[in-house]
Design a protein around this motif. Structure first.
Motif, mmCIF file in Angstrom:
data_model
loop_
_atom_site.group_PDB
_atom_site.id
_atom_site.type_symbol
_atom_site.label_atom_id
_atom_site.label_comp_id
_atom_site.label_asym_id
_atom_site.label_seq_id
_atom_site.Cartn_x
_atom_site.Cartn_y
_atom_site.Cartn_z
ATOM 1 N N ILE A 71 0.732 5.912 0.619
ATOM 2 C CA ILE A 71 -0.743 6.126 0.869
ATOM 3 C C ILE A 71 -1.671 5.263 1.460
ATOM 4 N N ASN A 72 -2.165 4.512 0.595
ATOM 5 C CA ASN A 72 -2.999 3.767 -0.383
ATOM 6 C C ASN A 72 -2.353 2.358 0.861
ATOM 7 N N CYS A 73 -1.240 1.479 0.568
ATOM 8 C CA CYS A 73 -0.537 0.663 1.123
ATOM 9 C C CYS A 73 -0.344 0.735 2.771
ATOM 10 N N PHE A 74 -0.719 2.377 3.290
ATOM 11 C CA PHE A 74 -0.353 2.465 4.653
ATOM 12 C C PHE A 74 -1.460 1.784 5.186
ATOM 13 N N TYR A 75 -2.616 2.628 4.893
ATOM 14 C CA TYR A 75 -4.113 2.577 4.890
ATOM 15 C C TYR A 75 -4.588 0.936 4.917
ATOM 16 N N ASP A 76 -3.738 0.269 4.241
ATOM 17 C CA ASP A 76 -4.822 -1.368 3.788
ATOM 18 C C ASP A 76 -3.383 -1.910 4.388
ATOM 19 N N ARG A 77 -2.607 -1.237 5.347
ATOM 20 C CA ARG A 77 -1.786 -2.720 5.564
ATOM 21 C C ARG A 77 -2.458 -3.500 6.318
ATOM 22 N N GLN A 81 -1.983 -7.855 5.223
ATOM 23 C CA GLN A 81 -1.658 -8.978 5.968
ATOM 24 C C GLN A 81 -2.246 -10.382 6.028
ATOM 25 N N ILE A 82 -3.792 -10.398 5.581
ATOM 26 C CA ILE A 82 -4.251 -10.894 5.143
ATOM 27 C C ILE A 82 -3.517 -11.208 3.797
ATOM 28 N N MET A 83 -4.647 -11.113 2.947
ATOM 29 C CA MET A 83 -4.721 -11.296 1.100
ATOM 30 C C MET A 83 -3.161 -12.078 1.181
ATOM 31 N N GLU A 84 -3.199 -13.123 0.533
ATOM 32 C CA GLU A 84 -2.046 -13.600 0.170
ATOM 33 C C GLU A 84 -0.997 -13.453 -0.688
ATOM 34 N N PRO A 92 3.204 -4.621 5.310
ATOM 35 C CA PRO A 92 2.653 -6.208 6.346
ATOM 36 C C PRO A 92 3.399 -7.258 6.225
ATOM 37 N N ALA A 93 5.142 -6.983 5.590
ATOM 38 C CA ALA A 93 5.705 -7.702 6.187
ATOM 39 C C ALA A 93 6.658 -7.214 7.358
ATOM 40 N N GLY A 94 6.829 -6.038 7.250
ATOM 41 C CA GLY A 94 7.484 -5.447 8.509
ATOM 42 C C GLY A 94 9.134 -4.758 8.232
ATOM 43 N N ARG A 95 9.186 -4.677 6.688
ATOM 44 C CA ARG A 95 10.034 -4.426 5.921
ATOM 45 C C ARG A 95 10.785 -2.511 6.623
ATOM 46 N N ILE A 96 8.773 -2.434 6.203
ATOM 47 C CA ILE A 96 8.500 -1.219 6.564
ATOM 48 C C ILE A 96 8.506 0.094 7.313
ATOM 49 N N ALA A 204 -13.154 -11.200 -0.566
ATOM 50 C CA ALA A 204 -14.399 -11.881 0.637
ATOM 51 C C ALA A 204 -12.958 -11.736 1.450
ATOM 52 N N LYS A 205 -12.552 -12.515 1.640
ATOM 53 C CA LYS A 205 -11.186 -13.173 3.123
ATOM 54 C C LYS A 205 -11.673 -11.795 4.463
ATOM 55 N N VAL A 206 -11.113 -10.877 3.153
ATOM 56 C CA VAL A 206 -10.969 -9.841 4.327
ATOM 57 C C VAL A 206 -12.295 -8.469 4.422
ATOM 58 N N ASN A 207 -13.490 -8.975 4.016
ATOM 59 C CA ASN A 207 -14.762 -8.483 3.658
ATOM 60 C C ASN A 207 -14.753 -7.148 3.292
ATOM 61 N N VAL A 208 -14.022 -6.955 2.159
ATOM 62 C CA VAL A 208 -14.094 -5.784 1.136
ATOM 63 C C VAL A 208 -14.964 -6.108 0.160
ATOM 64 N N PRO A 209 -16.024 -5.703 -0.018
ATOM 65 C CA PRO A 209 -17.092 -5.734 -1.246
ATOM 66 C C PRO A 209 -16.809 -5.241 -1.807
ATOM 67 N N MET A 210 -16.268 -5.952 -3.154
ATOM 68 C CA MET A 210 -16.176 -5.626 -4.462
ATOM 69 C C MET A 210 -17.019 -6.549 -5.081
#
Length: 322
Positions: A71-77, A81-84, A92-96, A204-210
């Motif tokens: 579910i975490n992968c679903f929510y953070d897809r 997709q942006i994070m290397e 994010p790769a569209g395989r599922i 930082a690239k995806v604005n996640v405030p770690m």
């Protein structure tokens, strides 16, 4: 002699699909959850846990954790997709497809609940589901993208597995179970933040405030050090006042705790040193594994008998010397 091909293209396609679903579960994250669950069960049963109950609880715990991770992968897809480092994941790769991942997660969660309800009890089953809810709703949905303290509060999800193990054995949650919860809860920030320091550019690239992104490496290193200081006395609560672990575990806890504190202090001296952050992250994993091993070994009847005999011999020797 002509080469023999053992798999057809269709079979290889099936294996690839299964591999993608397996990747959704983030299997490397599950191992530590199972170790803490097993340790809790050994302590709760005083080193005599029923093998079938242990197996079912560990399988159920793995399924519940896999459901939460999926579910975490679903929510953070979107950010994956942006994070290397995550762009090649199945969603994010569209395989599922997203709906397929949710069906998969639902099946995993229902199976985990059913197994624990049938072979253990409803309390352990409910706790496993609570772990999914906390990880998904509290950490992933609410805190991860809104607060630099996300891993502190959201870390409660990772601290639930020992509660599941304890409840599966005893059918209740006594103080030692909550101490085990507290140990994982306090351990989580100094375990995760060094990793966050290593990949903070991605966050930082995806604005996640770690915390390293918001406050920088220096303040993060100091926070890590504070948590390692708190962790050491927390681990010793199992020795006193809970009295569910002996001096063998106590020695292991002190030795590992001092090693953790030393490495955290070393990071403070050079917060921007990626090698030190990486070494601390790796040690934090080893720390939890060895702490659980020490707890399990300490709880075994053969260990308790050996320690009792050794203590008796020491007392006799001291009496003769006096």
């Amino acid at each position: 002699m002509q080469d023999t091909t053992w798999t057809t293209p269709g079979q290889r396609h099936l294996f690839a699909i299964l591999g993608d679903y397996y990747q959704l579960t983030k299997p490397r994250l599950i191992l530590l959850f199972l170790i803490t669950t097993a340790a809790a069960m050994e302590v709760a049963s005083q080193g005599s846990v029923d093998p079938l109950l242990l197996l079912v609880t560990l399988v159920s715990g793995a399924l519940a954790a896999a459901a939460a991770n999926t579910i975490n992968c679903f929510y953070d897809r979107d950010i994956d997709q942006i994070m290397e480092r995550t762009s090649s994941r199945p969603l994010p790769a569209g395989r599922i497809q997203p709906w397929e991942s949710l069906v998969f997660a639902g099946a995993l969660a229902v199976t985990a609940f059913a197994l624990l309800s049938i072979f253990a009890n409803l309390l352990s089953a409910g706790l496993a589901m609570a772990g999914i809810v906390v990880y998904v709703a509290v950490y992933t949905h609410w805190l991860k993208r809104s607060s630099p303290q996300n891993i502190v509060i959201g870390g409660a999800a990772g601290a639930i597995p020992p509660l599941v193990g304890w409840a599966a054995v005893t059918g209740e949650l006594s103080w030692p179970a909550w101490v085990l919860f507290a140990i994982i809860f306090v351990w989580t920030p100094p375990h995760f933040w060094p990793l966050a320091m290593l990949i903070q550019e991605d966050y930082a690239k995806v604005n996640v405030p770690m915390l390293p992104v918001v406050n920088g490496d220096g303040p993060t290193a100091k926070q890590i050090f504070i948590y390692t200081l708190v962790l050491l006395p927390t681990t010793l609560l199992l020795v006193y006042p809970c009295h569910v672990a002996g001096w063998l575990y106590g020695l292991v806890a002190v030795g590992l705790g001092v090693g953790f504190i030393y490495r955290a202090w070393d990071l403070i001296q050079a917060p921007g040193d990626k090698d030190r952050a990486r070494a601390l992250f790796k040690f934090s994993i080893l720390y939890m594994m060895l702490l659980c091993v020490g707890l399990v070994v300490d709880s075994l009847p053969v260990t308790q008998t050996f320690i009792a005999n050794l203590t008796s011999q020491v007392k006799t020797l001291v009496a003769l010397c006096l």
